[in-house]
Enzyme design. Structure first.
Site, PDB file in Angstrom:
ATOM      1  N   GLY A 259       4.231  41.493   9.187  1.00 23.63           N
ATOM      2  CA  GLY A 259       4.003  41.588   7.743  1.00 23.63           C
ATOM      3  C   GLY A 259       4.341  40.306   7.010  1.00 23.63           C
TER       4      GLY A 259
ATOM      5  N   ASN B  21      -1.448  38.947  26.477  1.00 26.85           N
ATOM      6  CA  ASN B  21      -0.325  39.274  25.605  1.00 26.85           C
ATOM      7  C   ASN B  21       0.964  39.024  26.383  1.00 26.85           C
ATOM      8  OD1 ASN B  21       1.557  40.261  23.872  1.00 26.85           O
ATOM      9  ND2 ASN B  21       0.597  42.262  23.562  1.00 26.85           N
TER      10      ASN B  21
ATOM     11  N   GLY C   2       0.430  36.481  11.492  1.00 28.94           N
ATOM     12  CA  GLY C   2       1.739  36.702  10.878  1.00 28.94           C
ATOM     13  C   GLY C   2       1.632  36.722   9.364  1.00 28.94           C
TER      14      GLY C   2
ATOM     15  N   GLY D 205       5.132  50.571  21.697  1.00 33.18           N
ATOM     16  CA  GLY D 205       5.323  50.712  23.142  1.00 33.18           C
ATOM     17  C   GLY D 205       4.037  50.709  23.937  1.00 33.18           C
TER      18      GLY D 205
ATOM     19  N   VAL E 131       1.612  33.971  15.770  1.00 33.45           N
ATOM     20  CA  VAL E 131       2.538  34.536  16.728  1.00 33.45           C
ATOM     21  C   VAL E 131       2.479  36.061  16.722  1.00 33.45           C
ATOM     22  CG1 VAL E 131       4.256  32.698  16.791  1.00 33.45           C
ATOM     23  CG2 VAL E 131       4.397  34.426  14.964  1.00 33.45           C
ATOM     24  N   ASN E 132       3.056  36.656  17.771  1.00 33.21           N
ATOM     25  CA  ASN E 132       3.267  38.096  17.820  1.00 33.21           C
ATOM     26  C   ASN E 132       4.436  38.436  16.883  1.00 33.21           C
ATOM     27  OD1 ASN E 132       3.396  40.848  18.750  1.00 33.21           O
ATOM     28  ND2 ASN E 132       2.651  40.188  20.754  1.00 33.21           N
TER      29      ASN E 132
ATOM     30  N   CYS F 165       4.839  41.220  24.066  1.00 31.89           N
ATOM     31  CA  CYS F 165       5.143  42.564  23.551  1.00 31.89           C
ATOM     32  C   CYS F 165       6.658  42.779  23.549  1.00 31.89           C
ATOM     33  CB  CYS F 165       4.480  43.659  24.374  1.00 31.89           C
ATOM     34  SG  CYS F 165       4.998  45.283  23.757  1.00 31.89           S
TER      35      CYS F 165
END
Ligand code: RRO
Length: 303
Positions: free
Chosen positions: A230, A130, A258, A73, A202-203, A133
């Protein structure tokens, strides 16, 4: 053999750095002062928001070994802290011959502009917007992830453009996107702005969900929905790097992210089209020594 790379016009000793979310402060175990002494090639700080944020409450991180889930968060000390400390962070990084990168997260296009201006004036070498999120919830409602909204991306970049110093480089960090046509639309918006020098792909994958042995969600905020990272993300990250390399002009560097946990993972990202990579989950598990082992393994398999 040299491992030096040129990322968006910035020279790096090698391609490996930490990902945003893993280093927020000047001091502390994972602070910039410590990180610059490790083997990483650039230091990524943030994401920062305008206001200080405590982040989500409860169980916010779970690592299964195959994947991680987080709903942090956006905890961070806020723009005033960064205004004060980015100059010292940049000086420490530069003394160690590493550039300082700063990730920013606004809640609207105007905030991205303000944060980018602040980070640029304070001495960040590269600002990562970013756009991805997945974990901001307000009274049970999830905030829009800008990465999936090309007109919103356009507005955000427009706000950043006029506020940064000419020498500051800009990257955008994208969410994984399972629709190749939407990814092409996003790439086309990014390509149309000369100030964008790099794309981070990527996020984490938004809104993953996992139960424990008792049937309780592993993550408590957001009803248990969380960003997945992960090892499970590696083929997805690689697929994005491969697609984006053919969609974006050569002048836009790609940073892979990633599931990077070995030298082979780094090499695979470079082969897919990335010039550098970011590490989050395996850094959280192994601390800064992960950069030594990633580099040693990369040298061993390529020498
Ligand atoms: O803080 C987070 O919850 C978070 C962020 Br800002 C992000 O970009 N990606 C992520 O997985 N977690």
């Amino acid at each position: 053999m040299t491992y030096a790379v040129n990322l968006a016009g910035i020279n790096l000793e090698h391609p490996v750095m930490n990902a945003a979310g893993t280093c927020k402060m000047l001091d502390g175990e994972d602070g910039v002062r410590n990180l610059v002494r490790s083997a990483l090639a650039a230091v990524m700080v943030g994401s920062m928001t305008l206001e200080k944020r405590l982040g989500n409450e409860g169980e916010v991180y779970w690592d299964s070994g195959n994947y991680s889930l987080n709903s942090l968060g956006l905890p961070n000390p806020g723009a005033n802290y960064y205004k004060q400390f980015i100059p010292e962070m940049a000086a420490l990084a530069h003394e160690a011959k590493k550039p300082l990168f700063v990730s920013i997260a606004g809640f609207n296009p105007e905030e991205y502009g303000v944060l980018a201006g602040l980070a640029s004036r304070a001495g960040a070498d590269l600002i990562e917007l970013n756009l991805s999120c997945p974990n901001v919830w307000d009274k049970g409602e999830q905030k829009r992830i800008a990465s999936f909204d090309p007109p919103l991306i356009e507005e955000i970049i427009g706000q950043v453009k006029d506020r940064i110093k000419r020498e500051t480089r800009v990257a955008v960090k994208l969410s994984p996107c399972s629709d190749p046509f939407l990814l092409a639309e996003i790439s086309s918006v990014i390509s149309s702005w000369r100030i964008i020098n790099a794309v981070t792909a990527v996020n984490t994958f938004p809104n993953a969900f996992c139960l424990d042995e008792q049937g309780k969600p592993r993550i408590t905020p957001g009803g248990g929905l969380a960003g997945l990272g992960g090892p499970a993300m590696k083929p997805i990250g690689l697929g994005h790097v491969k697609q984006l390399r053919s969609m974006l002009p050569e002048r836009v560097s790609i940073i892979g992210a990633g599931g990077i946990a070995s030298g082979q993972d780094v090499l695979d990202y470079l082969k897919a089209g990335a010039v550098a990579v970011q590490v989050a989950t395996s850094f959280m598990n192994k601390q800064a020594r992960v950069f030594d082992s990633l580099l040693a393994e990369l040298i061993q398999i390529t020498d």
